[in-house]
Design a protein around this motif. Structure first.
Motif, PDB file in Angstrom:
ATOM      1  N   PRO A   1       0.818  -1.217   0.000  1.00 30.76           N
ATOM      2  CA  PRO A   1       0.000   0.000   0.000  1.00 30.76           C
ATOM      3  C   PRO A   1       0.852   1.267   0.000  1.00 30.76           C
ATOM      4  O   PRO A   1       1.838   1.364   0.723  1.00 30.76           O
ATOM      5  CB  PRO A   1      -0.764  -0.119   1.319  1.00 30.76           C
ATOM      6  CG  PRO A   1       0.175  -0.874   2.220  1.00 30.76           C
ATOM      7  CD  PRO A   1       1.003  -1.777   1.344  1.00 30.76           C
TER       8      PRO A   1
ATOM      9  N   VAL B   1      -6.113  -0.787  -3.154  1.00 27.37           N
ATOM     10  CA  VAL B   1      -6.248  -0.493  -1.721  1.00 27.37           C
ATOM     11  C   VAL B   1      -4.937   0.096  -1.182  1.00 27.37           C
ATOM     12  O   VAL B   1      -3.865  -0.473  -1.393  1.00 27.37           O
ATOM     13  CB  VAL B   1      -6.626  -1.767  -0.932  1.00 27.37           C
ATOM     14  CG1 VAL B   1      -6.665  -1.484   0.568  1.00 27.37           C
ATOM     15  CG2 VAL B   1      -7.967  -2.302  -1.415  1.00 27.37           C
ATOM     16  N   HIS B   2      -5.044   1.234  -0.509  1.00 28.73           N
ATOM     17  CA  HIS B   2      -3.871   1.901   0.053  1.00 28.73           C
ATOM     18  C   HIS B   2      -4.137   2.317   1.495  1.00 28.73           C
ATOM     19  O   HIS B   2      -5.275   2.301   1.956  1.00 28.73           O
ATOM     20  CB  HIS B   2      -3.500   3.119  -0.796  1.00 28.73           C
ATOM     21  CG  HIS B   2      -3.093   2.768  -2.188  1.00 28.73           C
ATOM     22  ND1 HIS B   2      -1.948   2.037  -2.462  1.00 28.73           N
ATOM     23  CD2 HIS B   2      -3.670   3.007  -3.392  1.00 28.73           C
ATOM     24  CE1 HIS B   2      -1.841   1.862  -3.775  1.00 28.73           C
ATOM     25  NE2 HIS B   2      -2.877   2.436  -4.360  1.00 28.73           N
ATOM     26  N   HIS B   3      -3.061   2.694   2.198  1.00 31.17           N
ATOM     27  CA  HIS B   3      -3.188   3.203   3.572  1.00 31.17           C
ATOM     28  C   HIS B   3      -3.493   4.703   3.509  1.00 31.17           C
ATOM     29  O   HIS B   3      -2.633   5.488   3.090  1.00 31.17           O
ATOM     30  CB  HIS B   3      -1.884   3.001   4.353  1.00 31.17           C
ATOM     31  CG  HIS B   3      -1.607   1.600   4.757  1.00 31.17           C
ATOM     32  ND1 HIS B   3      -2.555   0.601   4.721  1.00 31.17           N
ATOM     33  CD2 HIS B   3      -0.468   1.012   5.231  1.00 31.17           C
ATOM     34  CE1 HIS B   3      -2.016  -0.534   5.155  1.00 31.17           C
ATOM     35  NE2 HIS B   3      -0.745  -0.316   5.452  1.00 31.17           N
TER      36      HIS B   3
ATOM     37  N   ASN C   1      -7.122   1.035   5.694  1.00 30.77           N
ATOM     38  CA  ASN C   1      -6.943   0.403   4.384  1.00 30.77           C
ATOM     39  C   ASN C   1      -8.159   0.718   3.525  1.00 30.77           C
ATOM     40  O   ASN C   1      -9.252   0.225   3.790  1.00 30.77           O
ATOM     41  CB  ASN C   1      -6.827  -1.121   4.537  1.00 30.77           C
ATOM     42  CG  ASN C   1      -5.479  -1.512   5.084  1.00 30.77           C
ATOM     43  OD1 ASN C   1      -4.534  -0.738   5.022  1.00 30.77           O
ATOM     44  ND2 ASN C   1      -5.389  -2.700   5.636  1.00 30.77           N
TER      45      ASN C   1
END
Length: 324
Positions: A184, A294-296, A263
């Motif tokens: 991420p 999907v990333h932080h 997330n």
């Protein structure tokens, strides 16, 4: 452990203060700076980078010429009212720079030299970083981590009702990075960085210290900050200080446990219209979510820790050749 950082920046005021924060921070090994268009032109960004190199006496940190235009093909719009005509508030650097410098490939060489060690922090438009993915896809897989200041989630933007400047300036590039980067990516959005308020009183205290030790580079901080704060104060009279968006993004790199992430599937709107440049995050509390990468996404941080660390780090100037 010291972190090797490659810094992509468009060298406005908070960028310049962030570069100084990196210079003064013993936990950051600044391996290179990529100077982009954005707050100012690419040429001015390169000049500001060279100016900081000279003042900090850190000519060992290479400066790479980044993008001059966004992938949208639109001419970039600079923001002198926020950052000053030169990107340094009222300061006009007296320095000659070789603008023929086209050394973008040096980015590839640095990543290859330190495979799986380099952390890329991007605090401006994402055009140069996207170009690196287009030109060197295999090399970019060897980047350890990505931190990006950009987007605004579930909050208003700053250049349109829904869009933040870095994503709005080149939404195509933002999407390339968010689809190509090893997930991420850590996204520190405007709605979080806007909370990184630094007060004029704190800057005055730092300035008194810089004046007392004769730090050439430290003496830049107050005039730059005052110019920046004046803009923010005129726009929103209730503010008690100015947000250092880019400094917070660097601080997040060193203080993983003091930032709250979620997330989240993310994409950026590229269709022309009211939503152009909007960052869309699927924050629904449901099992099935949108099929975006999907990333932080940062949602909060410890303000007291941030301010304390910023103040302590910025007083490190003496031990980093800042005093002459």
């Amino acid at each position: 452990m010291v972190k090797k950082m490659l810094f992509f920046s468009d060298f406005g005021i908070d960028d310049n203060i962030a570069v100084l924060y990196a210079f003064f921070n013993k936990e950051i090994d600044l391996v290179g700076v990529v100077a982009d268009y954005g707050n100012v032109s690419k040429q001015d960004a390169l000049r500001n980078a060279a100016y900081l190199q000279e003042l900090t006496d850190r000519r060992d940190v290479p400066v790479f010429a980044g993008a001059e235009l966004p992938l949208t093909g639109d001419p970039p719009e600079y923001v002198p009212d926020v950052h000053g005509v030169e990107g340094l508030g009222p300061i006009i650097p007296d320095i000659e720079v070789d603008y023929t410098l086209e050394n973008f490939h040096g980015i590839q060489e640095i990543i290859e030299r330190y495979p799986n060690e380099i952390i890329i922090v991007n605090v401006g438009r994402l055009s140069s970083l996207a170009a690196a993915f287009i030109l060197y896809p295999e090399t970019m897989k060897r980047v350890k981590d990505f931190y990006i200041m950009g987007g605004a989630f579930n909050e208003p933007g700053n250049v349109s009702p829904v869009a933040e400047a870095n994503f709005f300036g080149d939404p195509y590039a933002a999407n390339i990075v968010l689809t190509q980067a090893k997930p991420p990516v850590k996204i520190i959005p405007l709605n979080v960085t806007s909370g990184a308020i630094v007060t004029p009183a704190l800057i005055d205290e730092l300035d008194a210290y810089y004046q007392s030790i004769g730090s050439r580079v430290g003496k830049l901080v107050k005039p730059m900050f005052d110019y920046y704060y004046k803009f923010y104060k005129e726009r929103n009279p209730e503010l008690t200080g100015a947000p250092l968006h880019d400094v917070l993004t660097l601080w997040a790199l060193l203080n993983e446990d003091k930032v709250v992430y979620r997330n989240i599937p993310v994409k950026v709107i590229v269709n022309r219209g009211e939503a152009f440049g909007q960052s869309v995050g699927d924050f629904r509390n449901t099992i099935s979510k949108a099929g975006f990468p999907v990333h932080h996404v940062a949602v909060n941080f410890s303000y007291t820790d941030f301010i304390k660390d910023f103040f302590i780090t910025m007083k490190n100037s003496k031990s980093h050749n800042g005093a002459h």
